[in-house]
Scaffold this motif. Structure first.
Motif, PDB file in Angstrom:
ATOM      1  N   TYR A  31       0.775  -1.248   0.000  1.00  0.00           N
ATOM      2  CA  TYR A  31       0.000   0.000   0.000  1.00  0.00           C
ATOM      3  C   TYR A  31       0.805   1.296   0.000  1.00  0.00           C
ATOM      4  N   THR A  32       1.976   1.288   0.620  1.00  0.00           N
ATOM      5  CA  THR A  32       2.752   2.531   0.679  1.00  0.00           C
ATOM      6  C   THR A  32       3.177   2.937  -0.732  1.00  0.00           C
ATOM      7  N   PRO A  33       2.890   4.181  -1.132  1.00  0.00           N
ATOM      8  CA  PRO A  33       3.281   4.611  -2.481  1.00  0.00           C
ATOM      9  C   PRO A  33       4.796   4.601  -2.663  1.00  0.00           C
ATOM     10  N   MET A  34       5.240   4.207  -3.837  1.00  0.00           N
ATOM     11  CA  MET A  34       6.677   4.175  -4.134  1.00  0.00           C
ATOM     12  C   MET A  34       7.329   5.536  -3.901  1.00  0.00           C
ATOM     13  N   GLU A  35       6.646   6.612  -4.282  1.00  0.00           N
ATOM     14  CA  GLU A  35       7.208   7.963  -4.130  1.00  0.00           C
ATOM     15  C   GLU A  35       7.415   8.308  -2.660  1.00  0.00           C
ATOM     16  N   PHE A  36       6.540   7.780  -1.785  1.00  0.00           N
ATOM     17  CA  PHE A  36       6.685   8.054  -0.364  1.00  0.00           C
ATOM     18  C   PHE A  36       7.938   7.366   0.185  1.00  0.00           C
ATOM     19  N   VAL A  37       8.193   6.142  -0.252  1.00  0.00           N
ATOM     20  CA  VAL A  37       9.382   5.409   0.198  1.00  0.00           C
ATOM     21  C   VAL A  37      10.652   6.126  -0.274  1.00  0.00           C
ATOM     22  N   VAL A  38      10.623   6.604  -1.503  1.00  0.00           N
ATOM     23  CA  VAL A  38      11.765   7.369  -2.034  1.00  0.00           C
ATOM     24  C   VAL A  38      11.989   8.625  -1.189  1.00  0.00           C
ATOM     25  N   LEU A  39      10.919   9.303  -0.840  1.00  0.00           N
ATOM     26  CA  LEU A  39      11.011  10.502  -0.003  1.00  0.00           C
ATOM     27  C   LEU A  39      11.629  10.177   1.363  1.00  0.00           C
ATOM     28  N   VAL A  40      11.194   9.064   1.961  1.00  0.00           N
ATOM     29  CA  VAL A  40      11.720   8.635   3.269  1.00  0.00           C
ATOM     30  C   VAL A  40      13.231   8.377   3.178  1.00  0.00           C
ATOM     31  N   LEU A  41      13.634   7.686   2.119  1.00  0.00           N
ATOM     32  CA  LEU A  41      15.062   7.367   1.962  1.00  0.00           C
ATOM     33  C   LEU A  41      15.889   8.632   1.753  1.00  0.00           C
ATOM     34  N   ASP A  51      19.919   6.739  -5.758  1.00  0.00           N
ATOM     35  CA  ASP A  51      20.093   5.668  -4.761  1.00  0.00           C
ATOM     36  C   ASP A  51      18.764   5.352  -4.090  1.00  0.00           C
ATOM     37  N   ALA A  52      17.983   6.383  -3.770  1.00  0.00           N
ATOM     38  CA  ALA A  52      16.698   6.174  -3.087  1.00  0.00           C
ATOM     39  C   ALA A  52      15.765   5.334  -3.965  1.00  0.00           C
ATOM     40  N   THR A  53      15.730   5.620  -5.254  1.00  0.00           N
ATOM     41  CA  THR A  53      14.882   4.865  -6.176  1.00  0.00           C
ATOM     42  C   THR A  53      15.374   3.421  -6.300  1.00  0.00           C
ATOM     43  N   ARG A  54      16.683   3.241  -6.346  1.00  0.00           N
ATOM     44  CA  ARG A  54      17.280   1.894  -6.454  1.00  0.00           C
ATOM     45  C   ARG A  54      16.925   1.057  -5.217  1.00  0.00           C
ATOM     46  N   VAL A  55      17.082   1.649  -4.037  1.00  0.00           N
ATOM     47  CA  VAL A  55      16.784   0.905  -2.804  1.00  0.00           C
ATOM     48  C   VAL A  55      15.285   0.595  -2.721  1.00  0.00           C
ATOM     49  N   MET A  56      14.437   1.583  -3.042  1.00  0.00           N
ATOM     50  CA  MET A  56      12.982   1.369  -3.007  1.00  0.00           C
ATOM     51  C   MET A  56      12.589   0.219  -3.930  1.00  0.00           C
ATOM     52  N   LEU A  57      13.117   0.190  -5.164  1.00  0.00           N
ATOM     53  CA  LEU A  57      12.774  -0.869  -6.118  1.00  0.00           C
ATOM     54  C   LEU A  57      13.289  -2.229  -5.653  1.00  0.00           C
ATOM     55  N   HIS A  58      14.467  -2.231  -5.015  1.00  0.00           N
ATOM     56  CA  HIS A  58      15.007  -3.474  -4.446  1.00  0.00           C
ATOM     57  C   HIS A  58      14.047  -4.021  -3.392  1.00  0.00           C
TER      58      HIS A  58
END
Ligand code: TYC
Length: 100
Positions: A31-41, A51-58
């Motif tokens: 449920y957590t939006p991908m963009e939110f996870v990128v923002l957190v990182l 790097d944030a996008t790479r870690v989120m996708l991993h």
């Protein structure tokens, strides 16, 4: 020396121990939006967008990923800050720590 009853003085001072290291892990959810996870990182782990996008996708693909490695105190603080931020935004994002 041997047989003389004379010992060697050791540990005459308290030994400063090296701090144990802990991984901060991010967990996937549906449920957590991908963009939110990128923002957190970016916000809490000082990552750039790449790097944030790479870690989120991993994490999205594998279920779990490492955000960084820190002393226990810093790792605990990162986990608290991320969990508070996710709760404030009503996302179920979960983050935890594990001894490195
Ligand atoms: N799986 C989420 C989605 O499809 C995205 C996501 C990625 C969630 C990483 C959490 O730690 C996470 N929207």
């Amino acid at each position: 020396g041997p047989g003389t009853g004379v010992g060697v003085a050791t540990r005459t001072r308290a030994k400063p121990k090296k701090p144990s290291l802990y991984k901060v892990l991010m967990l996937n959810d549906d449920y957590t939006p991908m963009e939110f996870v990128v923002l957190v990182l970016q916000r809490f782990f000082r990552m750039g967008i790449e790097d944030a996008t790479r870690v989120m996708l991993h994490v999205h693909q594998k279920g779990v990923g490492v955000c960084g490695i820190f002393s226990y105190e810093v790792a605990e603080s990162k986990v608290s800050q991320v969990m508070d931020f996710a709760r404030q935004h009503q996302h179920p994002l979960q983050c935890t720590l594990e001894k490195a």
